[in-house]
Design an enzyme around this catalytic site. Structure first.
Site, PDB file in Angstrom:
ATOM      1  N   ASP A  18      -0.817   3.135  -5.003  1.00 30.80           N
ATOM      2  CA  ASP A  18      -0.095   2.656  -3.828  1.00 30.80           C
ATOM      3  C   ASP A  18       1.388   2.953  -4.028  1.00 30.80           C
ATOM      4  O   ASP A  18       1.754   3.719  -4.919  1.00 30.80           O
ATOM      5  CB  ASP A  18      -0.342   1.160  -3.619  1.00 30.80           C
ATOM      6  CG  ASP A  18       0.194   0.304  -4.764  1.00 30.80           C
ATOM      7  OD1 ASP A  18       0.707   0.870  -5.762  1.00 30.80           O
ATOM      8  OD2 ASP A  18       0.108  -0.929  -4.660  1.00 30.80           O
ATOM      9  N   LYS A  25      -7.531   5.247  -1.723  1.00 32.87           N
ATOM     10  CA  LYS A  25      -6.929   4.131  -2.449  1.00 32.87           C
ATOM     11  C   LYS A  25      -7.791   2.881  -2.337  1.00 32.87           C
ATOM     12  O   LYS A  25      -8.073   2.214  -3.339  1.00 32.87           O
ATOM     13  CB  LYS A  25      -5.529   3.839  -1.924  1.00 32.87           C
ATOM     14  CG  LYS A  25      -4.825   2.696  -2.645  1.00 32.87           C
ATOM     15  CD  LYS A  25      -3.475   2.382  -2.035  1.00 32.87           C
ATOM     16  CE  LYS A  25      -3.640   1.837  -0.661  1.00 32.87           C
ATOM     17  NZ  LYS A  25      -2.865   0.665  -0.318  1.00 32.87           N
TER      18      LYS A  25
END
Length: 242
Positions: A157, A139
């Site tokens: 997320d 991420k």
């Protein structure tokens, strides 16, 4: 006649649908683009190194909280070399208002060391090289690649995971599944900004506990049921649209 035979098959199928159609997804991003053609991330940074550090610090923390801590930090340490001179204790003093600050300070120093050792102090521009740095997961790497290097990556997320599943854009049981599904579903023209449109939508409209459906741009397309009604005003009646 049994009640089940009176049901509308098309309506019943629609109610069970979990994924938007390509045309619906195209319309979702058309509306996001019309409302905000150039969406921006909310983390503050001065160069690619400080962006990387900010994203590492943002894990399990708010962008607002990270920005408050890094404004002073980045004034004295905006390169790996300067960060290394601060040491773990020095970095910790700047970021102690952020959750898990001791572990994050260690990661910041460790990644600074590796950037100097393996990359001449420069931040690499590939996911594999970024993920090899301490504290940098997929991420974080995707955020840096998207924001600074202009690559059409999608960093999933909690906000994107929720929006992908709740709306029907990209249902999936884990973040990687949602990420890969979004990469396939999002129109090519929208891929660069999709991450920011979705995170802002999840942060400010499609909230975890109470999605604000009454002011959502895509309320009529989204598959989430039941829609959240507008809150009642103290004097009675419904709140005006924002």
């Amino acid at each position: 006649m049994p009640a089940s035979t009176n049901r509308n098959p098309a309506k019943a199928a629609a109610s069970r649908r979990k994924k938007l159609t390509p045309d619906e997804i195209e319309e979702v991003f058309r509306r996001f683009h019309a409302a905000n053609p150039e969406p921006k991330g909310e983390l503050e940074y001065v160069n690619v190194f400080t962006l990387l550090v900010a994203v590492v610090l943002s894990a399990q923390a708010t962008d607002t909280g990270v920005n408050k801590a890094t404004r002073a930090l980045f004034k004295v340490a905006d390169t790996p070399q300067k960060m290394l001179k601060l040491g773990v204790e020095g970095v910790s003093q700047y970021i102690k208002t952020i959750g898990l600050y001791n572990a994050k300070a260690r990661n910041v120093i460790a990644l600074s060391e590796l950037l100097i050792k393996n990359h001449n102090g420069e931040v690499p521009s590939t996911r594999e090289e970024l993920q090899a740095l301490p504290g940098v997961g997929r991420k974080t790497a995707n955020v840096v690649l998207n924001i600074f290097f202009g690559q059409p990556t999608i960093a999933v997320d909690t906000h994107l995971f929720r929006v992908g599943n709740r709306t029907g854009l990209a249902p999936g049981k884990d973040v990687l599944t949602v990420e890969l599904a979004l990469e396939k579903a999002v129109p090519e023209w929208a891929l660069l900004h999709a991450h920011h449109w979705l995170i802002l939508h999840g942060r400010y409209v499609c909230k975890a506990r109470t999605p604000e459906c009454w002011r959502c741009l895509i309320e009529d397309i989204c598959l989430f049921k039941p829609k959240t009604p507008p809150p009642a005003q103290k004097g009675g009646g419904l709140a005006p649209p924002r």
